[in-house]
Design a protein around this motif. Structure first.
Motif, mmCIF file in Angstrom:
data_model
loop_
_atom_site.group_PDB
_atom_site.id
_atom_site.type_symbol
_atom_site.label_atom_id
_atom_site.label_comp_id
_atom_site.label_asym_id
_atom_site.label_seq_id
_atom_site.Cartn_x
_atom_site.Cartn_y
_atom_site.Cartn_z
ATOM 1 N N PHE A 190 83.954 -9.452 42.769
ATOM 2 C CA PHE A 190 83.486 -9.957 41.369
ATOM 3 C C PHE A 190 83.223 -8.743 40.503
ATOM 4 N N TRP A 191 83.970 -7.650 40.865
ATOM 5 C CA TRP A 191 83.514 -6.586 40.083
ATOM 6 C C TRP A 191 84.238 -6.405 38.842
ATOM 7 N N ARG A 192 85.151 -7.304 38.413
ATOM 8 C CA ARG A 192 85.618 -7.253 37.103
ATOM 9 C C ARG A 192 84.640 -8.140 35.992
ATOM 10 N N ASP A 212 71.165 -15.210 45.683
ATOM 11 C CA ASP A 212 70.766 -15.907 46.919
ATOM 12 C C ASP A 212 71.163 -17.168 46.643
ATOM 13 N N PRO A 213 71.662 -18.041 47.640
ATOM 14 C CA PRO A 213 71.917 -19.341 47.375
ATOM 15 C C PRO A 213 70.854 -20.228 47.467
ATOM 16 N N ASP A 214 69.652 -19.860 47.961
ATOM 17 C CA ASP A 214 68.464 -20.557 47.989
ATOM 18 C C ASP A 214 67.604 -20.635 46.802
ATOM 19 N N VAL A 215 68.113 -19.810 45.810
ATOM 20 C CA VAL A 215 67.352 -19.916 44.568
ATOM 21 C C VAL A 215 68.096 -20.573 43.458
ATOM 22 N N PRO A 216 67.768 -21.777 43.095
ATOM 23 C CA PRO A 216 68.514 -22.660 42.268
ATOM 24 C C PRO A 216 69.195 -21.930 40.852
ATOM 25 N N GLU A 217 68.522 -21.150 40.319
ATOM 26 C CA GLU A 217 69.278 -20.340 39.022
ATOM 27 C C GLU A 217 70.398 -19.533 39.415
ATOM 28 N N GLN A 218 70.101 -19.033 40.762
ATOM 29 C CA GLN A 218 71.083 -17.919 41.017
ATOM 30 C C GLN A 218 72.219 -18.793 41.549
ATOM 31 N N PHE A 219 71.896 -19.836 42.365
ATOM 32 C CA PHE A 219 73.190 -20.792 42.447
ATOM 33 C C PHE A 219 73.842 -21.057 41.377
ATOM 34 N N GLN A 220 73.164 -21.497 40.608
ATOM 35 C CA GLN A 220 74.081 -21.983 39.218
ATOM 36 C C GLN A 220 74.737 -20.818 38.511
ATOM 37 N N GLN A 221 74.193 -19.466 38.674
ATOM 38 C CA GLN A 221 74.952 -18.349 38.198
ATOM 39 C C GLN A 221 76.065 -18.130 38.954
ATOM 40 N N ALA A 222 75.934 -18.305 40.315
ATOM 41 C CA ALA A 222 76.905 -17.972 41.157
ATOM 42 C C ALA A 222 78.192 -18.950 40.647
ATOM 43 N N LEU A 223 77.910 -20.252 40.585
ATOM 44 C CA LEU A 223 78.994 -21.361 40.112
ATOM 45 C C LEU A 223 79.611 -20.820 39.045
ATOM 46 N N GLY A 224 78.859 -20.173 38.044
ATOM 47 C CA GLY A 224 79.562 -19.931 36.677
ATOM 48 C C GLY A 224 80.367 -18.715 36.991
ATOM 49 N N LEU A 225 80.259 -17.877 37.942
ATOM 50 C CA LEU A 225 81.037 -16.512 38.226
ATOM 51 C C LEU A 225 82.501 -17.263 38.910
ATOM 52 N N GLY A 285 83.726 -19.936 38.276
ATOM 53 C CA GLY A 285 84.546 -20.289 37.386
ATOM 54 C C GLY A 285 85.346 -19.514 36.726
ATOM 55 N N LYS A 286 84.921 -18.336 36.406
ATOM 56 C CA LYS A 286 85.509 -17.268 35.706
ATOM 57 C C LYS A 286 86.569 -16.380 36.555
ATOM 58 N N PHE A 287 86.284 -16.519 37.795
ATOM 59 C CA PHE A 287 87.038 -15.635 38.782
ATOM 60 C C PHE A 287 88.432 -15.760 38.892
ATOM 61 N N ASN A 288 89.213 -14.677 38.716
ATOM 62 C CA ASN A 288 90.699 -14.766 38.777
ATOM 63 C C ASN A 288 91.085 -14.606 40.243
ATOM 64 N N GLN A 289 91.743 -15.654 40.926
ATOM 65 C CA GLN A 289 91.668 -15.747 42.376
ATOM 66 C C GLN A 289 92.870 -14.669 42.839
ATOM 67 N N ASP A 290 93.897 -14.973 42.077
ATOM 68 C CA ASP A 290 95.055 -14.164 42.309
ATOM 69 C C ASP A 290 94.915 -12.752 42.562
ATOM 70 N N ALA A 291 93.958 -12.090 41.429
ATOM 71 C CA ALA A 291 93.587 -10.644 41.246
ATOM 72 C C ALA A 291 92.570 -10.724 42.551
ATOM 73 N N GLY A 292 91.751 -11.563 43.078
ATOM 74 C CA GLY A 292 91.155 -11.458 44.147
ATOM 75 C C GLY A 292 91.932 -11.162 45.392
ATOM 76 N N ILE A 293 92.854 -11.999 45.365
ATOM 77 C CA ILE A 293 93.919 -11.707 46.656
ATOM 78 C C ILE A 293 94.480 -10.264 46.438
ATOM 79 N N ARG A 294 94.942 -9.834 45.502
ATOM 80 C CA ARG A 294 95.539 -8.339 45.495
ATOM 81 C C ARG A 294 94.213 -7.213 45.985
ATOM 82 N N ASP A 295 92.974 -7.494 45.655
ATOM 83 C CA ASP A 295 92.123 -6.692 45.907
ATOM 84 C C ASP A 295 91.908 -6.676 47.338
#
Length: 233
Positions: A64-66, A74-87, A89-99
């Motif tokens: 997620f460095w980009r 922490d997946p057990d903290v609801p607000e952080q779980f939602q933050q993770a879902l947002g990330l 949604g923005k994550f470029n999986q093809d770039a992730g595979i290159r990394d």
């Protein structure tokens, strides 16, 4: 021993951090641990440490460095779980595979003797582990509760090395129809093994926390350890 290193991207456009756990003595092989949507958090680092204790050089790249370099949620903290879902949604999986490919290349260089490199991923990382198997030269790939793999079945012809997938049958992110499609598309593939876990939900093999189901987690992790011992030796 553990440390954080910097890895250059494949195209030279930047660099990212990776947590590295070193075994005592000569590594038997290397294992790339692919993060969930929660970043390289304590659970992912512990998994690296556990592989190092088994004799493997282990690396966890910050995919997620980009978006949010160094993010740990922490997946057990609801607000952080939602933050993770947002990330996610923005994550470029093809770039992730290159990394991940860049991390594999770095692992091979660190091994220095033509040693083998496997990957293991969880959640988003489970999906990326499957994509790594179809798009890179990883020697063995393991995915835990990968999401949306049914949409990647058109890439299965690219699988050249062994793949192991752990499928919790009560996964609320991967419904029974998707699981059936995974079995229909992969059961006859000579390089792929699928294990089902009745009654288990997404995240059952979390290192610690509310999602973990200890008995099934130990069963899956034991199968993964046997898989790597067989295919990375």
């Amino acid at each position: 021993m553990s440390e954080t290193i910097s890895i250059d991207t494949i195209d030279g456009s930047g660099s990212f951090q990776a947590y590295v756990a070193h075994p005592e003595g000569r590594p038997r092989a290397a294992i790339i641990v692919i993060q969930e949507i929660f970043g390289v958090n304590p659970g992912i680092r512990r998994k690296c440490d556990d592989w190092a204790a088994k004799g493997y050089l282990s690396l966890a790249p910050d995919l997620f460095w980009r978006l949010e370099p160094g993010i740990q949620l922490d997946p057990d903290v609801p607000e952080q779980f939602q933050q993770a879902l947002g990330l996610m949604g923005k994550f470029n999986q093809d770039a992730g595979i290159r990394d991940i490919e860049a991390t594999i290349k770095r692992a091979r260089a660190l091994l220095g003797d033509g040693g083998k490199v496997g990957v293991v991923g969880f959640c988003l990382g489970g999906r990326l582990a499957f994509m790594t198997a179809t798009r890179t030269d990883s020697d063995a790939s393991v995915g835990y509760y990968g999401v949306g793999i049914d949409n990647l079945l058109g890439e299965k012809h690219g699988i050249a090395h062994p793949v192991l997938l752990h499928i919790p049958q009560a996964d609320h992110f991967v419904d029974p129809q998707i699981q059936a499609a995974m079995h229909a598309g992969l059961d006859d593939h000579p390089k792929v093994t699928l294990f089902d876990y009745p009654g288990e939900d997404h995240g059952f093999a979390d290192t610690f926390g509310k999602r973990r189901s200890d008995e099934s987690a130990k069963l899956a992790d034991g199968r993964t350890a046997e898989f790597f011992a067989r295919n990375l030796s």
